[in-house]
Design a protein around this motif. Structure first.
Motif, PDB file in Angstrom:
ATOM      1  N   ALA A 111       6.201   0.537   6.984  1.00  0.00           N
ATOM      2  CA  ALA A 111       5.595  -0.806   6.486  1.00  0.00           C
ATOM      3  C   ALA A 111       4.339  -0.960   6.832  1.00  0.00           C
ATOM      4  O   ALA A 111       3.632  -1.566   6.039  1.00  0.00           O
ATOM      5  CB  ALA A 111       6.669  -1.763   7.189  1.00  0.00           C
ATOM      6  N   ILE A 112       3.913  -0.719   7.985  1.00  0.00           N
ATOM      7  CA  ILE A 112       2.446  -0.929   8.472  1.00  0.00           C
ATOM      8  C   ILE A 112       1.507  -0.027   7.750  1.00  0.00           C
ATOM      9  O   ILE A 112       0.348  -0.539   7.402  1.00  0.00           O
ATOM     10  CB  ILE A 112       2.188  -0.409   9.926  1.00  0.00           C
ATOM     11  N   PHE A 113       1.848   1.211   7.384  1.00  0.00           N
ATOM     12  CA  PHE A 113       1.115   2.262   6.217  1.00  0.00           C
ATOM     13  C   PHE A 113       0.767   1.337   5.352  1.00  0.00           C
ATOM     14  O   PHE A 113      -0.340   1.328   4.686  1.00  0.00           O
ATOM     15  CB  PHE A 113       1.882   3.317   6.303  1.00  0.00           C
ATOM     16  N   LEU A 114       1.760   0.744   4.551  1.00  0.00           N
ATOM     17  CA  LEU A 114       1.904   0.201   3.094  1.00  0.00           C
ATOM     18  C   LEU A 114       0.973  -1.023   3.139  1.00  0.00           C
ATOM     19  O   LEU A 114       0.632  -1.384   1.967  1.00  0.00           O
ATOM     20  CB  LEU A 114       3.207   0.172   2.437  1.00  0.00           C
ATOM     21  N   ALA A 115       0.899  -2.127   4.292  1.00  0.00           N
ATOM     22  CA  ALA A 115       0.400  -3.190   4.300  1.00  0.00           C
ATOM     23  C   ALA A 115      -0.885  -2.940   4.850  1.00  0.00           C
ATOM     24  O   ALA A 115      -2.024  -3.781   4.446  1.00  0.00           O
ATOM     25  CB  ALA A 115       1.039  -3.840   5.604  1.00  0.00           C
ATOM     26  N   SER A 116      -1.503  -1.838   5.287  1.00  0.00           N
ATOM     27  CA  SER A 116      -2.740  -1.559   5.898  1.00  0.00           C
ATOM     28  C   SER A 116      -3.621  -0.942   4.949  1.00  0.00           C
ATOM     29  O   SER A 116      -3.157  -0.452   3.858  1.00  0.00           O
ATOM     30  CB  SER A 116      -2.594  -0.751   7.192  1.00  0.00           C
ATOM     31  N   ASP A 117      -4.994  -0.844   5.309  1.00  0.00           N
ATOM     32  CA  ASP A 117      -5.846  -0.120   4.492  1.00  0.00           C
ATOM     33  C   ASP A 117      -5.738   1.587   4.495  1.00  0.00           C
ATOM     34  O   ASP A 117      -6.306   2.150   3.776  1.00  0.00           O
ATOM     35  CB  ASP A 117      -7.301  -0.390   4.894  1.00  0.00           C
ATOM     36  N   ALA A 118      -4.771   2.016   5.330  1.00  0.00           N
ATOM     37  CA  ALA A 118      -4.477   3.207   5.352  1.00  0.00           C
ATOM     38  C   ALA A 118      -3.990   3.854   4.017  1.00  0.00           C
ATOM     39  O   ALA A 118      -4.115   5.037   3.688  1.00  0.00           O
ATOM     40  CB  ALA A 118      -3.529   3.574   6.503  1.00  0.00           C
ATOM     41  N   SER A 119      -3.447   2.637   3.229  1.00  0.00           N
ATOM     42  CA  SER A 119      -2.750   3.110   1.994  1.00  0.00           C
ATOM     43  C   SER A 119      -3.461   2.569   0.849  1.00  0.00           C
ATOM     44  O   SER A 119      -2.854   2.165  -0.412  1.00  0.00           O
ATOM     45  CB  SER A 119      -1.294   2.492   2.000  1.00  0.00           C
ATOM     46  N   SER A 120      -4.697   2.432   1.007  1.00  0.00           N
ATOM     47  CA  SER A 120      -5.600   1.587   0.045  1.00  0.00           C
ATOM     48  C   SER A 120      -5.574   2.427  -1.384  1.00  0.00           C
ATOM     49  O   SER A 120      -5.648   1.417  -2.461  1.00  0.00           O
ATOM     50  CB  SER A 120      -6.922   1.475   0.490  1.00  0.00           C
ATOM     51  N   PHE A 121      -5.105   3.491  -1.679  1.00  0.00           N
ATOM     52  CA  PHE A 121      -5.040   4.100  -2.961  1.00  0.00           C
ATOM     53  C   PHE A 121      -3.604   4.450  -3.340  1.00  0.00           C
ATOM     54  O   PHE A 121      -3.221   5.160  -4.160  1.00  0.00           O
ATOM     55  CB  PHE A 121      -5.795   5.505  -2.955  1.00  0.00           C
ATOM     56  N   VAL A 122      -2.623   3.815  -2.582  1.00  0.00           N
ATOM     57  CA  VAL A 122      -1.228   3.885  -2.810  1.00  0.00           C
ATOM     58  C   VAL A 122      -0.597   2.714  -3.451  1.00  0.00           C
ATOM     59  O   VAL A 122      -0.445   1.553  -2.909  1.00  0.00           O
ATOM     60  CB  VAL A 122      -0.550   4.306  -1.653  1.00  0.00           C
ATOM     61  N   THR A 123      -0.072   2.743  -4.881  1.00  0.00           N
ATOM     62  CA  THR A 123       0.577   1.652  -5.487  1.00  0.00           C
ATOM     63  C   THR A 123       1.759   2.009  -6.204  1.00  0.00           C
ATOM     64  O   THR A 123       1.448   3.107  -7.033  1.00  0.00           O
ATOM     65  CB  THR A 123      -0.256   0.565  -6.238  1.00  0.00           C
ATOM     66  N   GLY A 124       2.730   1.498  -6.166  1.00  0.00           N
ATOM     67  CA  GLY A 124       3.931   2.020  -7.274  1.00  0.00           C
ATOM     68  C   GLY A 124       4.738   3.263  -6.420  1.00  0.00           C
ATOM     69  O   GLY A 124       5.625   3.689  -7.263  1.00  0.00           O
ATOM     70  N   ALA A 125       4.474   3.259  -5.314  1.00  0.00           N
ATOM     71  CA  ALA A 125       5.175   4.564  -4.503  1.00  0.00           C
ATOM     72  C   ALA A 125       6.334   4.035  -4.027  1.00  0.00           C
ATOM     73  O   ALA A 125       6.525   2.803  -3.667  1.00  0.00           O
ATOM     74  CB  ALA A 125       4.253   5.047  -3.727  1.00  0.00           C
ATOM     75  N   THR A 126       7.458   5.090  -3.939  1.00  0.00           N
ATOM     76  CA  THR A 126       8.400   4.621  -3.108  1.00  0.00           C
ATOM     77  C   THR A 126       8.449   5.509  -1.729  1.00  0.00           C
ATOM     78  O   THR A 126       8.684   6.901  -2.122  1.00  0.00           O
ATOM     79  CB  THR A 126       9.779   5.011  -3.608  1.00  0.00           C
ATOM     80  N   LEU A 127       8.436   4.956  -0.667  1.00  0.00           N
ATOM     81  CA  LEU A 127       8.462   5.680   0.619  1.00  0.00           C
ATOM     82  C   LEU A 127       9.780   5.781   1.144  1.00  0.00           C
ATOM     83  O   LEU A 127      10.528   4.760   1.425  1.00  0.00           O
ATOM     84  CB  LEU A 127       7.424   4.931   1.609  1.00  0.00           C
ATOM     85  N   VAL A 128      10.572   6.957   1.118  1.00  0.00           N
ATOM     86  CA  VAL A 128      12.044   7.294   1.674  1.00  0.00           C
ATOM     87  C   VAL A 128      11.730   7.481   3.041  1.00  0.00           C
ATOM     88  O   VAL A 128      11.196   8.471   3.735  1.00  0.00           O
ATOM     89  CB  VAL A 128      12.524   8.448   0.931  1.00  0.00           C
ATOM     90  N   VAL A 129      12.535   6.615   3.888  1.00  0.00           N
ATOM     91  CA  VAL A 129      12.822   7.017   5.444  1.00  0.00           C
ATOM     92  C   VAL A 129      14.174   7.187   5.634  1.00  0.00           C
ATOM     93  O   VAL A 129      14.987   5.992   5.991  1.00  0.00           O
ATOM     94  CB  VAL A 129      12.179   5.490   6.200  1.00  0.00           C
ATOM     95  N   ASP A 130      14.760   8.386   5.570  1.00  0.00           N
ATOM     96  CA  ASP A 130      16.155   8.583   5.645  1.00  0.00           C
ATOM     97  C   ASP A 130      16.625   9.660   6.355  1.00  0.00           C
ATOM     98  O   ASP A 130      17.809  10.047   6.387  1.00  0.00           O
ATOM     99  CB  ASP A 130      16.691   8.466   4.177  1.00  0.00           C
ATOM    100  N   GLY A 131      16.013  10.247   7.379  1.00  0.00           N
ATOM    101  CA  GLY A 131      16.433  11.496   8.178  1.00  0.00           C
ATOM    102  C   GLY A 131      16.879  12.688   7.351  1.00  0.00           C
ATOM    103  O   GLY A 131      17.357  13.341   7.790  1.00  0.00           O
ATOM    104  N   GLY A 132      16.111  12.740   6.222  1.00  0.00           N
ATOM    105  CA  GLY A 132      16.558  13.669   5.290  1.00  0.00           C
ATOM    106  C   GLY A 132      17.552  13.693   4.167  1.00  0.00           C
ATOM    107  O   GLY A 132      18.007  14.649   3.676  1.00  0.00           O
ATOM    108  N   GLN A 133      18.325  12.398   4.263  1.00  0.00           N
ATOM    109  CA  GLN A 133      19.508  12.406   3.703  1.00  0.00           C
ATOM    110  C   GLN A 133      19.341  12.683   2.236  1.00  0.00           C
ATOM    111  O   GLN A 133      20.100  13.287   1.669  1.00  0.00           O
ATOM    112  CB  GLN A 133      20.079  10.911   3.679  1.00  0.00           C
ATOM    113  N   THR A 134      18.062  12.365   1.389  1.00  0.00           N
ATOM    114  CA  THR A 134      18.019  12.422   0.035  1.00  0.00           C
ATOM    115  C   THR A 134      17.171  13.753  -0.120  1.00  0.00           C
ATOM    116  O   THR A 134      16.844  14.189  -1.506  1.00  0.00           O
ATOM    117  CB  THR A 134      17.527  11.417  -0.521  1.00  0.00           C
ATOM    118  N   ALA A 135      16.782  14.607   0.705  1.00  0.00           N
ATOM    119  CA  ALA A 135      16.088  15.624   0.591  1.00  0.00           C
ATOM    120  C   ALA A 135      16.507  16.677  -0.156  1.00  0.00           C
ATOM    121  O   ALA A 135      17.797  16.764  -0.150  1.00  0.00           O
ATOM    122  CB  ALA A 135      15.455  16.180   1.880  1.00  0.00           C
TER     123      ALA A 135
END
Ligand SMILES: NC(=O)c1ccc[n+]([C@@H]2O[C@H](COP(=O)([O-])OP(=O)(O)OC[C@H]3O[C@@H](n4cnc5c(N)ncnc54)[C@H](OP(=O)(O)O)[C@@H]3O)[C@@H](O)[C@H]2O)c1
Length: 254
Positions: free
Chosen positions: A230-254
């Motif tokens: 959430a901090i990444f997507l809210a901050s300037d660190a992700s300034s060229f990121v839009t329309g993305a889905t960031l999966v955070v699942d311990g590898g479940q969907t890998a």
């Protein structure tokens, strides 16, 4: 890479579903990263105690009791944030969830409507109203809390998959529409995260064991483990990121 890139200093964030679980953790993390935060949910007492905690970070916190299934309440939530905190640069549409499972053939239409209202309609209303405030202001970042159930079909949760998958694809479409309006729109898809939402599953030992067996890391995630994305997507660190889905699942969907 400088940690400055991840700073939210000078930004104003609004987090729905902030009274507990993932939303509460995100609101606290955003305050720790330097944002002033408006917190929304129905439980005013829980929001008040969160506000006290956020103020100990030296940040301002606005409590906006809100039912996100009510469009007028969402309009008022956004308006109060803009007027009382001075703008809106980050919107986290986190309120959601489902307390029941059912095969589709047995699902009552009222159950479908209830889950859609909370997990899809609310995201439409808040995204539309929040995006307009950002377009009228300095631009911003909208973050939807989707689910791995919105990435892959989840048995017994067809209605929740439909709502979360629908919100995620709406996010991709609107990200394109807003790409030149200084508003980025992304999703986070958590896997199994230990919160009140699923305490009944964790308390049942065979169910808990089965769920952990589906997660390559072999354990439930914590609400705090969603905050980095959430901090990444809210901050300037992700300034060229839009329309993305960031999966955070311990590898479940890998
Ligand atoms: N936990 C998981 O494993 C998991 C996995 C994937 C995705 N998610 C998603 O992550 C988000 C947060 O889940 P969680 O696990 O933190 O759930 P939770 O512990 O049950 O918290 C849900 C939050 O949403 C709020 N909320 C519920 N209905 C609302 C309404 N009508 N209006 C305003 N606020 C409302 C609740 O506050 P009040 O009751 O005070 O209103 C609470 O703050 C949800 O969208 C969920 O679908 C969770």
């Amino acid at each position: 890479m400088s940690t400055e890139l991840f700073s939210l200093s000078g930004k104003i964030a609004l987090v729905t579903g902030a009274s507990r679980g993932i939303g509460r953790a995100i609101a606290l993390a955003m305050a720790a990263a330097g944002a002033d935060v408006a917190v929304a949910a129905r439980s005013e007492g829980d929001l008040e105690s969160l506000a006290t905690e956020i103020q100990t970070h030296g940040r301002r916190c606005l409590v906006v009791p809100t039912d996100v299934t009510d469009r007028a309440a969402i309009q008022s939530m956004v308006d109060r944030t803009v007027v009382e905190l001075g703008g809106l640069q980050i919107l986290v549409n986190n309120a959601g969830g489902t307390k029941f499972v059912s095969p589709l053939v047995a699902l009552r239409p009222e159950g479908w409507d209830k889950v859609m209202a909370l997990n899809l309609d609310s995201v439409f209303h808040a995204t539309q109203i929040g995006a307009q405030a950002m377009i009228d202001g300095d631009g911003g970042s909208i973050i939807q809390i989707s689910s791995v159930a919105g990435v892959q079909g989840a048995e017994g949760l067809s209605f929740y998959s439909a709502a979360k998958g629908g919100a995620r694809l709406m996010t991709q479409a609107v990200a394109k529409e807003l790409a030149q309006s200084r508003v980025r729109v992304n999703s986070i898809a958590p896997g199994w995260v230990a919160t009140d939402l699923n305490s009944n599953l964790r308390e049942d030992e065979p169910t808990d064991k089965y769920i952990r067996s589906t997660i390559p890391m072999g354990r439930w995630g914590t609400s705090e483990e969603i905050t980095g994305a959430a901090i990444f997507l809210a901050s300037d660190a992700s300034s060229f990121v839009t329309g993305a889905t960031l999966v955070v699942d311990g590898g479940q969907t890998a």
